[in-house]
Write a protein that holds these residues in place. Structure first.
Motif, PDB file in Angstrom:
ATOM      1  N   LYS A  47      -2.486   3.568  -3.421  1.00  0.00           N
ATOM      2  CA  LYS A  47      -3.469   3.060  -2.454  1.00  0.00           C
ATOM      3  C   LYS A  47      -4.136   4.210  -1.713  1.00  0.00           C
ATOM      4  O   LYS A  47      -5.344   4.200  -1.460  1.00  0.00           O
ATOM      5  N   ALA A  48      -3.323   5.210  -1.364  1.00  0.00           N
ATOM      6  CA  ALA A  48      -3.858   6.360  -0.631  1.00  0.00           C
ATOM      7  C   ALA A  48      -4.770   7.215  -1.509  1.00  0.00           C
ATOM      8  O   ALA A  48      -5.784   7.748  -1.041  1.00  0.00           O
ATOM      9  N   ILE A  49      -4.422   7.326  -2.793  1.00  0.00           N
ATOM     10  CA  ILE A  49      -5.201   8.180  -3.700  1.00  0.00           C
ATOM     11  C   ILE A  49      -6.488   7.501  -4.153  1.00  0.00           C
ATOM     12  O   ILE A  49      -7.575   8.080  -4.087  1.00  0.00           O
ATOM     13  N   PHE A  50      -6.359   6.257  -4.615  1.00  0.00           N
ATOM     14  CA  PHE A  50      -7.492   5.590  -5.264  1.00  0.00           C
ATOM     15  C   PHE A  50      -8.268   4.648  -4.341  1.00  0.00           C
ATOM     16  O   PHE A  50      -9.293   4.098  -4.743  1.00  0.00           O
ATOM     17  N   LYS A  51      -7.771   4.452  -3.131  1.00  0.00           N
ATOM     18  CA  LYS A  51      -8.482   3.618  -2.146  1.00  0.00           C
ATOM     19  C   LYS A  51      -8.827   2.235  -2.703  1.00  0.00           C
ATOM     20  O   LYS A  51      -9.918   1.711  -2.479  1.00  0.00           O
ATOM     21  N   GLY A  52      -7.903   1.663  -3.473  1.00  0.00           N
ATOM     22  CA  GLY A  52      -8.122   0.329  -4.016  1.00  0.00           C
ATOM     23  C   GLY A  52      -8.969   0.285  -5.268  1.00  0.00           C
ATOM     24  O   GLY A  52      -9.323  -0.798  -5.747  1.00  0.00           O
ATOM     25  N   ALA A  53      -9.283   1.466  -5.839  1.00  0.00           N
ATOM     26  CA  ALA A  53     -10.160   1.511  -7.017  1.00  0.00           C
ATOM     27  C   ALA A  53      -9.429   1.185  -8.315  1.00  0.00           C
ATOM     28  O   ALA A  53     -10.068   1.009  -9.356  1.00  0.00           O
ATOM     29  N   VAL A  54      -8.099   1.131  -8.285  1.00  0.00           N
ATOM     30  CA  VAL A  54      -7.347   0.790  -9.494  1.00  0.00           C
ATOM     31  C   VAL A  54      -6.429  -0.391  -9.209  1.00  0.00           C
ATOM     32  O   VAL A  54      -6.006  -0.616  -8.072  1.00  0.00           O
ATOM     33  N   ASP A  55      -6.152  -1.140 -10.262  1.00  0.00           N
ATOM     34  CA  ASP A  55      -5.224  -2.261 -10.157  1.00  0.00           C
ATOM     35  C   ASP A  55      -3.814  -1.711  -9.932  1.00  0.00           C
ATOM     36  O   ASP A  55      -3.392  -0.771 -10.607  1.00  0.00           O
ATOM     37  N   MET A  56      -3.089  -2.280  -8.989  1.00  0.00           N
ATOM     38  CA  MET A  56      -1.760  -1.767  -8.661  1.00  0.00           C
ATOM     39  C   MET A  56      -0.795  -1.817  -9.845  1.00  0.00           C
ATOM     40  O   MET A  56       0.089  -0.979  -9.976  1.00  0.00           O
ATOM     41  N   ASN A  57      -0.957  -2.797 -10.717  1.00  0.00           N
ATOM     42  CA  ASN A  57      -0.075  -2.875 -11.883  1.00  0.00           C
ATOM     43  C   ASN A  57      -0.280  -1.701 -12.836  1.00  0.00           C
ATOM     44  O   ASN A  57       0.636  -1.302 -13.555  1.00  0.00           O
ATOM     45  N   SER A  58      -1.489  -1.130 -12.834  1.00  0.00           N
ATOM     46  CA  SER A  58      -1.747   0.011 -13.716  1.00  0.00           C
ATOM     47  C   SER A  58      -0.948   1.230 -13.273  1.00  0.00           C
ATOM     48  O   SER A  58      -0.647   2.121 -14.064  1.00  0.00           O
ATOM     49  N   VAL A  59      -0.581   1.257 -11.986  1.00  0.00           N
ATOM     50  CA  VAL A  59       0.243   2.360 -11.479  1.00  0.00           C
ATOM     51  C   VAL A  59       1.607   2.342 -12.164  1.00  0.00           C
ATOM     52  O   VAL A  59       2.208   3.380 -12.432  1.00  0.00           O
ATOM     53  N   LEU A  60       2.085   1.142 -12.451  1.00  0.00           N
ATOM     54  CA  LEU A  60       3.398   1.011 -13.073  1.00  0.00           C
ATOM     55  C   LEU A  60       3.343   1.160 -14.588  1.00  0.00           C
ATOM     56  O   LEU A  60       4.302   1.628 -15.202  1.00  0.00           O
ATOM     57  N   PHE A  61       2.222   0.766 -15.189  1.00  0.00           N
ATOM     58  CA  PHE A  61       2.200   0.672 -16.650  1.00  0.00           C
ATOM     59  C   PHE A  61       1.203   1.595 -17.350  1.00  0.00           C
ATOM     60  O   PHE A  61       1.309   1.803 -18.554  1.00  0.00           O
ATOM     61  N   ASP A  62       0.237   2.156 -16.641  1.00  0.00           N
ATOM     62  CA  ASP A  62      -0.712   3.085 -17.252  1.00  0.00           C
ATOM     63  C   ASP A  62      -0.153   4.505 -17.124  1.00  0.00           C
ATOM     64  O   ASP A  62      -0.035   5.033 -16.014  1.00  0.00           O
ATOM     65  N   PRO A  63       0.201   5.152 -18.250  1.00  0.00           N
ATOM     66  CA  PRO A  63       0.856   6.470 -18.193  1.00  0.00           C
ATOM     67  C   PRO A  63       0.056   7.521 -17.434  1.00  0.00           C
ATOM     68  O   PRO A  63       0.630   8.319 -16.685  1.00  0.00           O
ATOM     69  N   ASN A  64      -1.254   7.531 -17.610  1.00  0.00           N
ATOM     70  CA  ASN A  64      -2.079   8.551 -16.957  1.00  0.00           C
ATOM     71  C   ASN A  64      -2.122   8.365 -15.445  1.00  0.00           C
ATOM     72  O   ASN A  64      -1.971   9.320 -14.672  1.00  0.00           O
ATOM     73  N   VAL A  65      -2.340   7.122 -15.026  1.00  0.00           N
ATOM     74  CA  VAL A  65      -2.371   6.830 -13.590  1.00  0.00           C
ATOM     75  C   VAL A  65      -0.997   7.094 -12.978  1.00  0.00           C
ATOM     76  O   VAL A  65      -0.875   7.707 -11.910  1.00  0.00           O
TER      77      VAL A  65
END
Length: 388
Positions: free
Chosen positions: A249-267
């Motif tokens: 949330k601090a890095i992307f300011k809501g620009a990415v889906d929170m689930n992608s943080v858990l499952f997208d390797p790059n994010v």
């Protein structure tokens, strides 16, 4: 039940805080100690083990050299097996110690000792009896064959029971057989000295039966190791996910889906690197009761998860709710089915608390789970306390 020593070498940095006895040993042997600042802000001396054999750490615990063990990381998914192995190793080691202490008490209170003391008042045997170590080892070596036979006589009914247990897979049976042997092999040499010395005398068979019965009890208690390891791992993962989402949330300011943080390797990698730079880690700490502790606390094992948690009250409420879940009304399978999509990772660890509590109750082990917040900080502390 998983194997307690799955890997020959565990490659994971572990802070090992020493007891007074352990500290004295290391200093006498000119081993350098490190001063650590632990998760609870306490400063204590110990050693850092970057990689180690499970048996080396277990040996230190069995001889009461270890006071605390701490692991810290920003990501636990990649070290899941290592954490599980360490968690089970610690619990098994505590159980071996408790079994040894219990059997020692039973031997001292046995008829074979009472009969000896009555006939030999000038050379009584009690819990303060000291025997020269080299003499003791020589006797154990001389009686090695007899002691081996005695162990087999104790284990035979256990072997038969495990072999007949159709609910266990072949690998699980082997693990159970190995575990039963380890309980006996970790009894102090003095116990085997006494048993071999009084073999066949009045009270001997009663003593053997006592050892056999209590072994069965401790084998049941050993099932707790798996439940506890699962709880620790899931709660650590839950804390990790909380950190990842907060940092995202601090890095992307809501620009990415929170689930992608858990499952997208790059994010995920980007967020983890940010947490590592800031030193925002999840800490796992084990505090072991000492042999020299007051009565009733020698078998106390406290496991603590430290994490920066922005929603402390919500976490406390969730844990209080889950640990009192009525398992008779809802199975773990039911729980899985009822979970909303995407919530399994965060909820499962909390639900395991209910199963750990029930498992402890079945084998008469005292257990409690607590959630607190360190005064003046945003550090949330989850404690699992078991008295083995």
């Amino acid at each position: 039940m998983g194997s307690q020593e799955r890997k020959a070498i565990i490659e994971l940095p572990v802070k090992v805080i020493l007891t007074e006895v352990g500290t004295t040993f290391f200093i006498k042997n000119r081993k350098n100690l490190q001063k650590f600042k632990l998760a609870d802000n306490q400063e204590e001396y110990g050693i850092l083990m970057d990689k180690f054999t499970p048996s080396s750490l277990q040996r230190m615990m069995l001889i009461d050299y270890v006071s605390k063990i701490e692991i810290s990381n920003s990501e636990f998914v990649t070290i899941r097996q290592e954490v599980m192995d360490i968690a089970k190793l610690i619990t098994y080691s505590m159980l071996y110690r408790q079994y040894d202490a219990y059997i020692f008490q039973r031997v001292m209170a046995s008829d074979v000792i009472k009969n000896w003391n009555r006939k030999n008042p000038a050379n009584i045997i009690d819990d303060k009896t000291k025997i020269n170590e080299s003499f003791l080892q020589n006797v154990i070596k001389e009686k090695e064959h007899d002691i081996g036979d005695i162990k087999q006589s104790i284990l035979a009914p256990m072997y038969a029971f495990i072999s007949r247990n159709s609910s266990l897979l072949p690998e699980e049976k082997n693990i159970q057989l190995l575990l039963s042997e380890k309980f006996l092999n970790n009894l102090r040499p003095f116990i085997w000295f006494i048993i071999a010395k009084f073999k066949g005398l009045d009270g001997y068979e009663t003593l053997i039966k006592d050892i056999r019965t209590s072994l069965a009890d401790y084998m049941e208690k050993a099932k707790i190791a798996e439940y506890l390891a699962l709880n620790i791992m899931e709660l650590a993962t839950n804390a990790e996910n909380s950190n990842l989402k907060r940092e995202a949330k601090a890095i992307f300011k809501g620009a990415v889906d929170m689930n992608s943080v858990l499952f997208d390797p790059n994010v995920r990698r980007q967020v983890i690197e940010s947490l590592q730079r800031k030193g925002e880690l999840v800490y796992l700490s084990w505090k072991l009761g000492s042999r020299g502790s007051s009565i009733g606390t020698q078998g106390k094992l406290s496991v603590t998860i430290y994490n920066k948690e922005s929603e402390y009250e919500k976490m406390k409420e969730a844990i209080d709710e889950k640990k009192s879940t009525d398992l008779k009304k809802r199975s773990l399978q039911d729980f899985y089915k009822e979970l909303p999509d995407g919530e399994a990772n965060t909820e499962l660890g909390l639900y395991y608390l209910s199963y750990l509590s029930e498992a402890c109750e079945k084998v008469n082990i005292k257990y409690e789970s607590l959630v607190n917040q360190i005064s003046g900080s945003d550090l949330t502390v989850i404690s699992l306390i078991i008295n083995l």
